[in-house]
Each structure stands twice: as C-alpha cells, then as structure tokens.
Design an enzyme around this catalytic site. Structure first.
Site, PDB file in Angstrom:
ATOM      1  N   HIS A  82       0.827  -1.212   0.000  1.00  0.00           N
ATOM      2  CA  HIS A  82       0.000   0.000   0.000  1.00  0.00           C
ATOM      3  C   HIS A  82       0.858   1.257   0.000  1.00  0.00           C
ATOM      4  O   HIS A  82       1.931   1.304   0.605  1.00  0.00           O
ATOM      5  CB  HIS A  82      -1.015  -0.004   1.141  1.00  0.00           C
ATOM      6  CG  HIS A  82      -0.475   0.027   2.529  1.00  0.00           C
ATOM      7  ND1 HIS A  82      -0.213   1.208   3.202  1.00  0.00           N
ATOM      8  CD2 HIS A  82      -0.187  -0.970   3.406  1.00  0.00           C
ATOM      9  CE1 HIS A  82       0.208   0.929   4.425  1.00  0.00           C
ATOM     10  NE2 HIS A  82       0.243  -0.383   4.571  1.00  0.00           N
ATOM     11  N   ASP A  84      -0.193   4.392   0.914  1.00  0.00           N
ATOM     12  CA  ASP A  84      -0.519   5.419   1.903  1.00  0.00           C
ATOM     13  C   ASP A  84       0.273   5.194   3.180  1.00  0.00           C
ATOM     14  O   ASP A  84       0.680   4.084   3.504  1.00  0.00           O
ATOM     15  CB  ASP A  84      -2.016   5.453   2.207  1.00  0.00           C
ATOM     16  CG  ASP A  84      -2.542   4.158   2.815  1.00  0.00           C
ATOM     17  OD1 ASP A  84      -2.128   3.075   2.352  1.00  0.00           O
ATOM     18  OD2 ASP A  84      -3.366   4.222   3.746  1.00  0.00           O
ATOM     19  N   ASP A 144       5.849   1.373   7.042  1.00  0.00           N
ATOM     20  CA  ASP A 144       4.503   0.855   6.824  1.00  0.00           C
ATOM     21  C   ASP A 144       3.816   1.790   5.830  1.00  0.00           C
ATOM     22  O   ASP A 144       3.245   2.782   6.231  1.00  0.00           O
ATOM     23  CB  ASP A 144       3.766   0.802   8.163  1.00  0.00           C
ATOM     24  CG  ASP A 144       2.336   0.329   8.073  1.00  0.00           C
ATOM     25  OD1 ASP A 144       1.922  -0.126   6.996  1.00  0.00           O
ATOM     26  OD2 ASP A 144       1.621   0.434   9.088  1.00  0.00           O
ATOM     27  N   GLU A 176      -4.900   1.690   2.549  1.00  0.00           N
ATOM     28  CA  GLU A 176      -4.939   0.512   3.420  1.00  0.00           C
ATOM     29  C   GLU A 176      -5.207   0.910   4.857  1.00  0.00           C
ATOM     30  O   GLU A 176      -5.902   0.204   5.596  1.00  0.00           O
ATOM     31  CB  GLU A 176      -3.608  -0.247   3.321  1.00  0.00           C
ATOM     32  CG  GLU A 176      -3.577  -1.580   4.051  1.00  0.00           C
ATOM     33  CD  GLU A 176      -3.028  -1.507   5.472  1.00  0.00           C
ATOM     34  OE1 GLU A 176      -2.953  -2.550   6.131  1.00  0.00           O
ATOM     35  OE2 GLU A 176      -2.677  -0.394   5.930  1.00  0.00           O
ATOM     36  N   GLU A 177      -4.639   2.059   5.251  1.00  0.00           N
ATOM     37  CA  GLU A 177      -4.691   2.464   6.655  1.00  0.00           C
ATOM     38  C   GLU A 177      -6.080   2.901   7.105  1.00  0.00           C
ATOM     39  O   GLU A 177      -6.307   3.110   8.296  1.00  0.00           O
ATOM     40  CB  GLU A 177      -3.684   3.595   6.911  1.00  0.00           C
ATOM     41  CG  GLU A 177      -2.220   3.228   6.667  1.00  0.00           C
ATOM     42  CD  GLU A 177      -1.661   2.285   7.711  1.00  0.00           C
ATOM     43  OE1 GLU A 177      -2.415   1.898   8.619  1.00  0.00           O
ATOM     44  OE2 GLU A 177      -0.473   1.936   7.623  1.00  0.00           O
ATOM     45  N   ASP A 200       4.175  -6.360   5.267  1.00  0.00           N
ATOM     46  CA  ASP A 200       3.587  -5.237   6.004  1.00  0.00           C
ATOM     47  C   ASP A 200       3.824  -5.442   7.493  1.00  0.00           C
ATOM     48  O   ASP A 200       3.361  -6.428   8.074  1.00  0.00           O
ATOM     49  CB  ASP A 200       2.087  -5.173   5.701  1.00  0.00           C
ATOM     50  CG  ASP A 200       1.483  -3.825   6.036  1.00  0.00           C
ATOM     51  OD1 ASP A 200       2.186  -2.980   6.617  1.00  0.00           O
ATOM     52  OD2 ASP A 200       0.305  -3.614   5.711  1.00  0.00           O
ATOM     53  N   HIS A 382       3.090   3.281  13.302  1.00  0.00           N
ATOM     54  CA  HIS A 382       2.108   4.300  13.697  1.00  0.00           C
ATOM     55  C   HIS A 382       2.635   5.142  14.852  1.00  0.00           C
ATOM     56  O   HIS A 382       1.862   5.626  15.678  1.00  0.00           O
ATOM     57  CB  HIS A 382       0.758   3.668  14.060  1.00  0.00           C
ATOM     58  CG  HIS A 382       0.093   2.959  12.929  1.00  0.00           C
ATOM     59  ND1 HIS A 382      -1.256   2.659  12.929  1.00  0.00           N
ATOM     60  CD2 HIS A 382       0.563   2.496  11.742  1.00  0.00           C
ATOM     61  CE1 HIS A 382      -1.566   2.039  11.799  1.00  0.00           C
ATOM     62  NE2 HIS A 382      -0.469   1.925  11.070  1.00  0.00           N
TER      63      HIS A 382
END
EC number: 3.4.11.-
Length: 410
Positions: A82, A84, A144, A176-177, A200, A382
């Site tokens: 992904h 994003d 990520d 994805e997030e 991931d 994150h």
C-alpha cells in the site's frame, strides 16, 4: 561500480518517503488524498522504465503490472503493497535519517527535544552497532508500507534473464490504513495470480497468516434538549446516554489491556452536542464465535440503554471490515510453505505471530486469494519512534527474491 544492496534500498526508500501520501479517513474518495495519486504516478513511470508489461494505473491510484517469467510451469506470484502512510495526528511530511545506534538514547530532533529512549523501546537494544532509519520524530517513518514498496520495486529492477522465476504480478494500492479500501476495490482479474503476499509490519523473521477479524460500529444518539432552568424530567442529555453505553463494556477488554489472541472493543471516537452524540467503535477478535458475540453485544447494549431512556432515539450499525486470513487457508498452502523454506535457506528464524491488526491480504484472502504476510524488519508502526534496521530491510528483500526463485524450482 555496482551500488551496495543496502544503499540501493535506502536510496529508493528515501525517494518514496519524499512523496507525502498520508491517507485521510474523513475523505469519501478513493484515494483519499492527492499525494497517493502522485505516488502511484511515480511507481507507474518506474515500472515503464523497468520494462514491465500490462501496466495500468486507474482513477483510484491503484497500479498493477506484470514481470513475465521464464518458467512457464512456475506459479504466478503476486505482491500487494500500500502506498498510503497512516494519519495519527503527526506531520504528513516525513524526514528520514540514518543513525548508528551505539546503545544510548538517540536524539531524533535536537530542535524539538525528541529522543528515542532505550528504556521505553528496549527492542532497539538488539541492534547495537547497526545503522537504523528513523524519522525526525515529527512524523511516522512510513516503513509501513513504503519499505515494502521499496523491496518489491528493487526486486523488479534487479531480476535478470538468468534468474528463473514465474510471472510476478504487483499491485500498489491506496488507503490501506483507513479500512483496506484499495485492496477491497482491486479487480482480481487484473491481479490474476495463484497466491500473493503482503510485506507489512513486523520485525525480522515475523510471519503472519492469522490476524484479527475486524468490524466497525457506529451508535447514534438523539436526546431531548431543554433550557437548564426548566429541564427537570424533560432534558435527555445524549452525552450522558453515551457514557452509559460505554460503561456497559468491560474496561479490561480494550487494546491497552489485551494481548496475544485476546479480542477487544475500542471506542475510537465521540462527537457530541446538547442534541446528539455519535460513538465510533472498533471490534476485534481472532475467534469467529467471540467475534460474532462482540458484534451482537452492541445491539444488546443499545436495547438495554434505550429502555433506560425511552424518549431518546438510539440507533446503531455494524459493518465487517476484514476477516482472519486463517479462515481462508485451504489445502493449497504453497504461499505459506514457501515463506518457511525460503527463510530456512537464508538462515532466518521464523516467528509466527497472530497479528493484532489486518493487512490488504486479509481483504484478498476473504475473496479466495490466500495472501500471507511477512516482515519488512521495522518496529513501532504508527509512532514517531518507528524505526527500520537496515540489516533487516536487506533480509526482507532477500526473502522476497528467494520466494520468487524457489517457487520456480518447486
């Protein structure tokens, strides 16, 4: 002179990080941000330069392409990553840096006094003496999932005619997030493979083919307004109603009090005023029966609290977001077996974990395309303290390459 693999990976990673592509959960569009269009266009152009076939970039910033194989009987392998990065309230702009960890606390940003403390992140101690990639502490790092994008693109660049492999199909997807939106919209006719992988999260050696079942819920409350001077037996405060709803859920079955395969219910957002309130809830569980029970309990609580406040109007909805990859594992386990055999070839010790989250692979596995996950090598996703040891980054690339070559030999 041939550039070292570690430099090749790091340089490409930094180039991708320079494109701000944070997703936005509040946006109804796909992709949710313009930066993801820019990222997709960059990747599509690189794929053209690398000579891939069937390159397609659509209006949703999904990019698919195929590297033809030279072993016609080999399985078609897919990689989905992904584009994003997550929005956790930090800067959308990422400023990466390489630092050598000497065993002491690391200053990520002298101007703002941001330090990574070893006492708070003891996992970094195993990388003493190594070069590690960090942000400057004002954003996530974005390993990520741009570390995975980097691994896949570098593989496509480095494979030569002498490397025996089957067709390799890649998909770079947005958002994805914010609920796996891109993967859910992916046309599997474009991503026509025998099995696929996500790369991931996860530290060196971690393998995932079991993850949370996930659902989201919303509860809407409409109270009764009145002036406080004449509110007795009239006013219904929707904030108080919301409090009573939240109180019906165990405070011990929340993310901060659970681990391993334990599920939870997490109140993620609340908006309210004197007339109305809205609660947003994340529901997670590995076990299908417990997952169904947690979803049903939302309705039970709404019914109970509605009886306590008969003049309030309380409604709710529950929506499945993704399911456990293990629900989709059938007799064909080649995708999983290849991870372990390739790790053995590289002397990487596997660490199978139940992922307390989800990947794009969860969305694809639900549609019948088994898509397990393995490591990028990064830690602390994150978070402003997300970091990626370069040695682990290299191992992620080597594993990806070995999977493709080993599949052609099977």
């Amino acid at each position: 002179m041939t550039i070292a693999l570690s430099e090749q990976l790091t340089n490409r990673f930094f180039r991708y990080l320079a494109v701000s592509s944070q997703s936005d959960a509040a946006s109804p569009t796909l992709p949710s941000t313009e930066g993801q269009h820019k990222m997709a266009q960059m990747l599509a152009e690189e794929l053209r330069q690398l000579g891939l076939e069937d390159i397609l970039i659509d209006e949703h910033a999904t990019v698919t392409a195929r590297k033809p194989g030279n072993q016609p009987t080999a399985p078609r392998i897919g990689f989905i990553t992904h584009i994003d990065t997550v929005d956790v309230g930090l800067s959308p702009d990422i400023h990466p840096q390489r630092l050598r960890f000497t065993g002491s606390d690391l200053c990520l940003n002298a101007e703002q006094g941001i330090y990574l403390r070893t006492a708070e992140h003891p996992e970094i101690l195993r990388y003493q003496g190594e070069e590690i990639i960090f942000s400057d502490g004002t954003s996530v790092l974005g390993a990520d999932n741009k570390a995975a994008v980097t691994v896949v693109m570098t593989l496509l660049e480095n494979l030569t005619a002498d490397d025996c492999h089957g067709d390799i199909v890649v998909a770079f997807v947005p958002d994805e997030e914010i609920g796996l939106r891109g993967a859910k919209a992916l046309d599997l006719a474009r991503f026509d493979v025998d099995f696929a992988y996500t790369i991931d999260c996860c530290e060196l050696g971690e393998v995932v083919y079991e993850n949370f079942n996930a659902a989201s819920a919303e509860i809407d409350i409409i109270g009764v307004t009145a002036h406080p001077m004449s509110a007795k037996n009239v006013l219904i405060n929707p904030i108080r109603v919301a409090y009573d709803i939240i109180s019906e859920f165990s405070p011990q079955e929340t993310p901060e009090h659970t681990e391993g395969r334990e599920g939870y219910v997490w109140f993620t957002d609340m908006t309210a005023n004197p007339n109305s309130a809205k609660l947003k809830i994340a529901i997670r569980d590995f076990d299908n029966v417990s997952f169904a029970a947690r979803k049903a309990y939302i309705g039970e609580v709404v019914a109970k609290v509605s009886a306590q406040y008969p003049r309030a109007k309380i409604s709710y909805s529950v929506t499945d977001v993704y399911s456990n990859i293990s629900n989709s594992i059938g007799e064909d386990k080649r995708a999983i077996d290849l991870i372990f055999s390739s790790m053995a070839e590289l002397n990487i010790e596997p660490k199978v974990i139940p992922m307390r989250g989800g990947t794009d692979g969860a969305a694809l596995s639900t549609q019948g395309l088994l898509t397990p996950n393995y490591f990028t090598g990064a830690h602390n996703f994150h978070s402003p303290f997300e970091f990626l040891p370069i040695s682990s980054f290299v191992k992620s690339y080597q594993l990806t390459r070995t999977i493709c070559l080993s599949a052609a030999k099977a």
